[in-house]
Design a protein around this motif. Structure first.
Motif, PDB file in Angstrom:
ATOM      1  N   THR A  87       1.746  -4.355  37.924  1.00 25.45           N
ATOM      2  CA  THR A  87       0.804  -4.984  36.986  1.00 25.45           C
ATOM      3  C   THR A  87      -0.284  -5.733  37.752  1.00 25.45           C
ATOM      4  N   HIS A  88       0.121  -6.448  38.785  1.00 27.77           N
ATOM      5  CA  HIS A  88      -0.846  -7.200  39.598  1.00 27.77           C
ATOM      6  C   HIS A  88      -1.834  -6.249  40.276  1.00 27.77           C
ATOM      7  N   ILE A  89      -1.317  -5.171  40.858  1.00 26.69           N
ATOM      8  CA  ILE A  89      -2.181  -4.203  41.541  1.00 26.69           C
ATOM      9  C   ILE A  89      -3.180  -3.591  40.566  1.00 26.69           C
ATOM     10  N   THR A  90      -2.720  -3.143  39.414  1.00 27.30           N
ATOM     11  CA  THR A  90      -3.650  -2.503  38.467  1.00 27.30           C
ATOM     12  C   THR A  90      -4.691  -3.493  37.958  1.00 27.30           C
ATOM     13  N   ARG A  91      -4.299  -4.729  37.743  1.00 23.75           N
ATOM     14  CA  ARG A  91      -5.264  -5.749  37.298  1.00 23.75           C
ATOM     15  C   ARG A  91      -6.340  -5.966  38.360  1.00 23.75           C
ATOM     16  N   ARG A  92      -5.936  -6.027  39.629  1.00 22.90           N
ATOM     17  CA  ARG A  92      -6.903  -6.202  40.717  1.00 22.90           C
ATOM     18  C   ARG A  92      -7.787  -4.973  40.894  1.00 22.90           C
ATOM     19  N   LEU A  93      -7.210  -3.785  40.742  1.00 23.77           N
ATOM     20  CA  LEU A  93      -7.979  -2.546  40.884  1.00 23.77           C
ATOM     21  C   LEU A  93      -9.073  -2.423  39.828  1.00 23.77           C
ATOM     22  N   ARG A  94      -8.796  -2.914  38.636  1.00 22.55           N
ATOM     23  CA  ARG A  94      -9.780  -2.805  37.540  1.00 22.55           C
ATOM     24  C   ARG A  94     -11.065  -3.582  37.839  1.00 22.55           C
ATOM     25  N   ILE A  95     -10.969  -4.612  38.668  1.00 18.96           N
ATOM     26  CA  ILE A  95     -12.167  -5.414  38.963  1.00 18.96           C
ATOM     27  C   ILE A  95     -12.749  -5.110  40.342  1.00 18.96           C
ATOM     28  N   ALA A  96     -12.082  -4.237  41.097  1.00 20.87           N
ATOM     29  CA  ALA A  96     -12.550  -3.918  42.450  1.00 20.87           C
ATOM     30  C   ALA A  96     -13.646  -2.859  42.417  1.00 20.87           C
ATOM     31  N   ASP A  97     -14.489  -2.848  43.449  1.00 18.55           N
ATOM     32  CA  ASP A  97     -15.485  -1.779  43.580  1.00 18.55           C
ATOM     33  C   ASP A  97     -15.210  -0.910  44.815  1.00 18.55           C
ATOM     34  N   ARG A  98     -14.286  -1.391  45.666  1.00 13.03           N
ATOM     35  CA  ARG A  98     -13.906  -0.624  46.859  1.00 13.03           C
ATOM     36  C   ARG A  98     -12.438  -0.906  47.154  1.00 13.03           C
ATOM     37  N   VAL A  99     -11.652   0.168  47.362  1.00 13.06           N
ATOM     38  CA  VAL A  99     -10.217   0.006  47.551  1.00 13.06           C
ATOM     39  C   VAL A  99      -9.721   0.947  48.641  1.00 13.06           C
ATOM     40  N   ARG A 100      -8.795   0.440  49.433  1.00  9.15           N
ATOM     41  CA  ARG A 100      -8.058   1.262  50.391  1.00  9.15           C
ATOM     42  C   ARG A 100      -6.590   1.164  49.992  1.00  9.15           C
ATOM     43  N   VAL A 101      -5.952   2.312  49.793  1.00  6.51           N
ATOM     44  CA  VAL A 101      -4.562   2.340  49.357  1.00  6.51           C
ATOM     45  C   VAL A 101      -3.752   3.148  50.360  1.00  6.51           C
TER      46      VAL A 101
ATOM     47  N   CYS B 130      -7.193   4.081  39.590  1.00  2.22           N
ATOM     48  CA  CYS B 130      -7.994   4.602  40.702  1.00  2.22           C
ATOM     49  C   CYS B 130      -8.783   5.838  40.274  1.00  2.22           C
ATOM     50  N   TRP B 131      -8.121   6.759  39.603  1.00  6.32           N
ATOM     51  CA  TRP B 131      -8.781   7.982  39.136  1.00  6.32           C
ATOM     52  C   TRP B 131      -9.942   7.638  38.212  1.00  6.32           C
ATOM     53  N   ARG B 132      -9.687   6.782  37.225  1.00  4.45           N
ATOM     54  CA  ARG B 132     -10.723   6.418  36.244  1.00  4.45           C
ATOM     55  C   ARG B 132     -11.918   5.757  36.942  1.00  4.45           C
ATOM     56  N   GLY B 133     -11.651   4.839  37.862  1.00  2.98           N
ATOM     57  CA  GLY B 133     -12.731   4.155  38.573  1.00  2.98           C
ATOM     58  C   GLY B 133     -13.576   5.094  39.408  1.00  2.98           C
ATOM     59  N   THR B 134     -12.932   6.063  40.073  1.00  4.27           N
ATOM     60  CA  THR B 134     -13.712   7.005  40.886  1.00  4.27           C
ATOM     61  C   THR B 134     -14.497   7.970  40.013  1.00  4.27           C
ATOM     62  N   VAL B 135     -13.921   8.429  38.914  1.00  9.31           N
ATOM     63  CA  VAL B 135     -14.627   9.348  38.008  1.00  9.31           C
ATOM     64  C   VAL B 135     -15.821   8.657  37.369  1.00  9.31           C
ATOM     65  N   GLU B 136     -15.641   7.391  36.986  1.00 13.40           N
ATOM     66  CA  GLU B 136     -16.726   6.632  36.360  1.00 13.40           C
ATOM     67  C   GLU B 136     -17.751   6.141  37.384  1.00 13.40           C
ATOM     68  N   GLY B 137     -17.434   6.275  38.661  1.00 14.11           N
ATOM     69  CA  GLY B 137     -18.364   5.862  39.708  1.00 14.11           C
ATOM     70  C   GLY B 137     -18.380   4.367  39.965  1.00 14.11           C
ATOM     71  N   THR B 138     -17.379   3.651  39.482  1.00 14.19           N
ATOM     72  CA  THR B 138     -17.334   2.199  39.686  1.00 14.19           C
ATOM     73  C   THR B 138     -16.427   1.795  40.842  1.00 14.19           C
TER      74      THR B 138
END
Length: 192
Positions: free
Chosen positions: A135-149, A162-170
């Motif tokens: 839950t913590h990871i997904t909450r942080r990912l929703r507001i991030a603009d760059r992520v390394r996993v 992650c998929w949604r953010g990359t597809v939406e370009g955010t």
């Protein structure tokens, strides 16, 4: 602590002097902000009158604080000591939790500055919230603009964000996953 015969204390003695007393650190940090009268320092730091008198006397003896009539203020050396000690404390912030994190890092060929973990929060599952880390990871990912996993497992919620953010370009994503996790991602049926 009395002065050695040459009148100079070692750096380790000065660090030890501050580190042994949270009250000293609080008083010095408070005085760095602005000059104050003794009763204001006592109020701001919640240090007893007798302890405060000893601390201020020690600070004056070390040349970290001066007193002008009723006001105390830090000297340039006192400002320097406070800044350097605060920086040292910040660098040591991650140390108490490092062992349980570092055990997951490879020993060889992994160049990572452990200082990057300063201020990091370790989220653990509990009986009342078994999914707290996810839950913590997904909450942080929703507001991030760059992520390394880097992951050895497939966490559906995390991968979805992650998929949604990359597809939406955010979201700019770099990911390293275990082969089995990658196979699981490839066979996971898409939602409706």
């Amino acid at each position: 602590m009395s002065l050695p015969l040459d009148g100079i204390r070692s750096p380790l003695e000065e660090i030890e002097f501050l580190a042994r007393s949270p009250n000293r650190i609080r008083v010095l940090d408070t005085l760095v902000e602005e000059p104050m009268e003794r009763h204001d320092i006592e109020y701001e730091t919640d240090v007893s009158r007798a302890t405060l008198a000893r601390i201020l006397g020690d600070f004056e003896q070390r040349g970290w604080v001066t007193r002008d009539s009723r006001q105390y203020e830090t000297t340039p050396v006192g400002d320097y000591v406070a800044k350097e000690f605060t920086d040292l404390l910040k660098r040591f912030e991650p140390v108490p939790g490092l062992n349980e994190v570092v055990e997951w890092f490879p020993r060889e060929g992994f160049d990572f500055d452990l200082g990057c973990l300063a201020g990091a929060e370790i989220i653990r599952p509990s009986k009342s919230d078994a999914l707290a880390p996810t839950t913590h990871i997904t909450r942080r990912l929703r507001i991030a603009d760059r992520v390394r996993v880097t992951s050895y497992s497939h966490l559906s919620d995390v991968m979805e964000v992650c998929w949604r953010g990359t597809v939406e370009g955010t979201l700019e994503l770099e990911s390293v996953v275990d082969r089995r996790a990658l196979e699981r991602i490839g066979t996971d049926p898409p939602d409706g």
